[in-house]
Design a protein around this motif. Structure first.
Motif, PDB file in Angstrom:
ATOM      1  N   ARG A 113       0.830  -1.212   0.000  1.00 62.27           N
ATOM      2  CA  ARG A 113       0.000   0.000   0.000  1.00 62.27           C
ATOM      3  C   ARG A 113       0.862   1.259   0.000  1.00 62.27           C
ATOM      4  O   ARG A 113       0.527   2.258  -0.649  1.00 62.27           O
ATOM      5  CB  ARG A 113      -0.938   0.000   1.207  1.00 62.27           C
ATOM      6  CG  ARG A 113      -2.021  -1.066   1.138  1.00 62.27           C
ATOM      7  CD  ARG A 113      -3.142  -0.752   2.101  1.00 62.27           C
ATOM      8  NE  ARG A 113      -4.129  -1.823   2.138  1.00 62.27           N
ATOM      9  CZ  ARG A 113      -5.300  -1.732   2.752  1.00 62.27           C
ATOM     10  NH1 ARG A 113      -5.633  -0.610   3.381  1.00 62.27           N
ATOM     11  NH2 ARG A 113      -6.142  -2.737   2.755  1.00 62.27           N
ATOM     12  N   SER A 117       0.765   4.101  -2.854  1.00 61.63           N
ATOM     13  CA  SER A 117       0.355   5.461  -2.500  1.00 61.63           C
ATOM     14  C   SER A 117       1.402   6.502  -2.829  1.00 61.63           C
ATOM     15  O   SER A 117       1.106   7.695  -2.874  1.00 61.63           O
ATOM     16  CB  SER A 117       0.027   5.536  -1.005  1.00 61.63           C
ATOM     17  OG  SER A 117       1.219   5.406  -0.224  1.00 61.63           O
ATOM     18  N   CYS A 167      -6.139  -7.050  16.046  1.00 59.36           N
ATOM     19  CA  CYS A 167      -7.057  -8.132  15.693  1.00 59.36           C
ATOM     20  C   CYS A 167      -6.782  -9.342  16.575  1.00 59.36           C
ATOM     21  O   CYS A 167      -5.787  -9.387  17.304  1.00 59.36           O
ATOM     22  CB  CYS A 167      -6.913  -8.526  14.214  1.00 59.36           C
ATOM     23  SG  CYS A 167      -5.272  -9.171  13.751  1.00 59.36           S
ATOM     24  N   HIS A 288       0.240   7.376  10.162  1.00 60.78           N
ATOM     25  CA  HIS A 288      -0.132   6.889   8.831  1.00 60.78           C
ATOM     26  C   HIS A 288      -0.006   5.365   8.754  1.00 60.78           C
ATOM     27  O   HIS A 288      -0.925   4.671   8.300  1.00 60.78           O
ATOM     28  CB  HIS A 288       0.757   7.552   7.786  1.00 60.78           C
ATOM     29  CG  HIS A 288       0.409   7.183   6.376  1.00 60.78           C
ATOM     30  ND1 HIS A 288      -0.815   7.462   5.806  1.00 60.78           N
ATOM     31  CD2 HIS A 288       1.133   6.533   5.407  1.00 60.78           C
ATOM     32  CE1 HIS A 288      -0.835   7.023   4.555  1.00 60.78           C
ATOM     33  NE2 HIS A 288       0.316   6.450   4.295  1.00 60.78           N
ATOM     34  N   GLY A 291      -2.629   3.587  10.891  1.00 58.30           N
ATOM     35  CA  GLY A 291      -3.936   3.598  10.238  1.00 58.30           C
ATOM     36  C   GLY A 291      -4.045   2.547   9.155  1.00 58.30           C
ATOM     37  O   GLY A 291      -5.072   1.860   9.042  1.00 58.30           O
ATOM     38  N   LEU A 292      -2.991   2.405   8.359  1.00 59.68           N
ATOM     39  CA  LEU A 292      -2.995   1.379   7.316  1.00 59.68           C
ATOM     40  C   LEU A 292      -3.054  -0.018   7.920  1.00 59.68           C
ATOM     41  O   LEU A 292      -3.769  -0.897   7.416  1.00 59.68           O
ATOM     42  CB  LEU A 292      -1.754   1.517   6.429  1.00 59.68           C
ATOM     43  CG  LEU A 292      -1.696   2.742   5.517  1.00 59.68           C
ATOM     44  CD1 LEU A 292      -0.366   2.789   4.770  1.00 59.68           C
ATOM     45  CD2 LEU A 292      -2.856   2.731   4.524  1.00 59.68           C
ATOM     46  N   ARG A 294      -4.391  -0.876  10.743  1.00 59.82           N
ATOM     47  CA  ARG A 294      -5.759  -1.121  11.238  1.00 59.82           C
ATOM     48  C   ARG A 294      -6.657  -1.602  10.097  1.00 59.82           C
ATOM     49  O   ARG A 294      -7.435  -2.541  10.270  1.00 59.82           O
ATOM     50  CB  ARG A 294      -6.348   0.162  11.828  1.00 59.82           C
ATOM     51  CG  ARG A 294      -5.748   0.594  13.141  1.00 59.82           C
ATOM     52  CD  ARG A 294      -6.509   1.778  13.735  1.00 59.82           C
ATOM     53  NE  ARG A 294      -5.647   2.525  14.636  1.00 59.82           N
ATOM     54  CZ  ARG A 294      -5.082   3.684  14.341  1.00 59.82           C
ATOM     55  NH1 ARG A 294      -5.302   4.238  13.160  1.00 59.82           N
ATOM     56  NH2 ARG A 294      -4.300   4.294  15.209  1.00 59.82           N
ATOM     57  N   GLU A 295      -6.561  -0.941   8.967  1.00 59.66           N
ATOM     58  CA  GLU A 295      -7.386  -1.317   7.814  1.00 59.66           C
ATOM     59  C   GLU A 295      -7.049  -2.728   7.351  1.00 59.66           C
ATOM     60  O   GLU A 295      -7.952  -3.533   7.053  1.00 59.66           O
ATOM     61  CB  GLU A 295      -7.158  -0.322   6.676  1.00 59.66           C
ATOM     62  CG  GLU A 295      -7.644   1.085   6.960  1.00 59.66           C
ATOM     63  CD  GLU A 295      -7.275   2.047   5.839  1.00 59.66           C
ATOM     64  OE1 GLU A 295      -6.748   1.564   4.794  1.00 59.66           O
ATOM     65  OE2 GLU A 295      -7.512   3.257   5.983  1.00 59.66           O
ATOM     66  N   ILE A 296      -5.776  -3.036   7.271  1.00 57.09           N
ATOM     67  CA  ILE A 296      -5.348  -4.360   6.806  1.00 57.09           C
ATOM     68  C   ILE A 296      -5.791  -5.439   7.781  1.00 57.09           C
ATOM     69  O   ILE A 296      -6.307  -6.492   7.381  1.00 57.09           O
ATOM     70  CB  ILE A 296      -3.814  -4.383   6.601  1.00 57.09           C
ATOM     71  CG1 ILE A 296      -3.417  -3.425   5.480  1.00 57.09           C
ATOM     72  CG2 ILE A 296      -3.340  -5.799   6.291  1.00 57.09           C
ATOM     73  CD1 ILE A 296      -1.924  -3.135   5.432  1.00 57.09           C
ATOM     74  N   ALA A 298      -8.274  -5.411   9.813  1.00 53.93           N
ATOM     75  CA  ALA A 298      -9.730  -5.581   9.778  1.00 53.93           C
ATOM     76  C   ALA A 298     -10.187  -6.434   8.614  1.00 53.93           C
ATOM     77  O   ALA A 298     -11.275  -7.016   8.649  1.00 53.93           O
ATOM     78  CB  ALA A 298     -10.409  -4.210   9.710  1.00 53.93           C
ATOM     79  N   SER A 299      -9.352  -6.530   7.588  1.00 50.29           N
ATOM     80  CA  SER A 299      -9.736  -7.300   6.396  1.00 50.29           C
ATOM     81  C   SER A 299      -9.058  -8.651   6.294  1.00 50.29           C
ATOM     82  O   SER A 299      -9.235  -9.361   5.299  1.00 50.29           O
ATOM     83  CB  SER A 299      -9.404  -6.479   5.140  1.00 50.29           C
ATOM     84  OG  SER A 299      -7.991  -6.278   5.022  1.00 50.29           O
TER      85      SER A 299
END
Length: 303
Positions: A113, A117, A167, A288, A291-292, A294-296, A298-299
């Motif tokens: 990512r 980006s 997680c 930054h 945050g990335l 956390r998103e990863i 969660a998925s």
């Protein structure tokens, strides 16, 4: 005026116990660390180290100066990560220490990512057990640590670090398809006492978690093979050599000859989290990357 580099050298010696270890930790040569200490003694007007056999010890005044130095260095780090950083443009370099399965399941996607980006962040990664990761972040050798904490093996976090859980990562029993337990919807620890196991090395957190499963049963698992790589565990299960307890995070697709069976009463799970120094909380780069992650997290499928 006392030089910041000299304070960093003295604090490094106090933290790591020797000039050589301090030099390795802060990226100086041993001779450069020694020169910094001599410079500090000249500026302060008193000895901060004393010889003891082949090593060195901090004098009483040296210990007091190192304590002041740590506070000054922490405030400087906080200043650099907040007022001197552009919150809209994460940049610079970060060092992440992560356990191996998180390297595959979280750090790999993170690096992808960041690359996509075009962020001006340079990230270096070192794979180590969570205890070592915590130590490296605590003493400033790394900026972020990805760690795990089994429900039966607590991970100690120093007060000057902050921990955020990302997680839960469930671990399954892996057996060969021909194994009697392969078709079971779930198994309990009491049904596993007579199995032959492959485990991570003695002392590793995952090894301790395996031992704790049987603690209430008054038994010790029959561990035939010790190996740090879960990929090896899967390969030996496929060959019918042993059974294994393998977390889902970062786990590749299992071979057709391997079955995953959930363990219950209790469920075998570990919490996966992110640690960094409190002084870096407002760092644009840390924020930054966190945050990335956390998103990863969660998925992540199955975690």
């Amino acid at each position: 005026m006392i030089d910041i580099g000299s304070l960093r050298a003295l604090a490094g010696i106090e933290q790591h116990g020797s000039v050589i270890a301090a030099a390795e930790a802060i990226g100086f040569s041993p001779s450069a660390v020694s020169q910094q200490v001599k410079k500090l003694e000249k500026e302060a007007g008193f000895a901060v180290l004393e010889r003891r056999g082949r090593g060195v010890l901090l004098t009483e005044r040296g210990l007091a100066l190192a304590a002041y130095g740590r506070r000054i260095l922490a405030e400087l780090e906080e200043l650099q990560s907040t007022l001197l950083a552009d919150p809209a443009k994460p940049s610079g370099s970060l060092k992440i220490v992560s356990f191996s399965t998180a390297c595959r399941g979280l750090v790999g996607p993170l690096l992808a990512r960041l690359e996509q980006s075009g962020a001006a962040l340079s990230v270096a990664v070192l794979a180590e057990d969570p205890r070592e990761a915590v130590a490296r972040v605590a003493n400033g050798e790394a900026d972020l640590g990805l760690v795990h904490n089994w429900n039966s093996v607590p991970l100690v976090i120093p007060e000057h670090l902050t921990l955020e859980w990302l997680c839960e990562d469930v671990a399954d029993l892996l057996v060969h398809r021909s194994h009697p337990l392969a078709q079971r919807p779930e198994v309990e620890p009491a049904e596993l006492v007579d199995e032959e196991w492959i485990s991570t090395p003695a002392g590793a957190i995952c090894n301790e978690a395996l031992l704790r499963i049987f603690a209430d049963l008054g038994r010790v698992p029959d561990i035939r093979v010790y190996d740090p790589d879960f990929a090896t565990h899967i390969a030996l299960v496929e060959q019918g050599v042993a059974v294994a307890l393998v977390p889902r995070l970062g786990r590749p697709a299992l071979p057709s000859g391997v079955a995953a069976v959930p363990v219950v009463n209790p469920v075998q799970a570990r919490h996966v989290g992110l640690v960094h120094r409190r002084t870096m909380t407002a760092s644009p780069g840390i924020r930054h990357v966190a945050g990335l992650l956390r998103e990863i997290a969660a998925s992540v499928p199955g975690a």
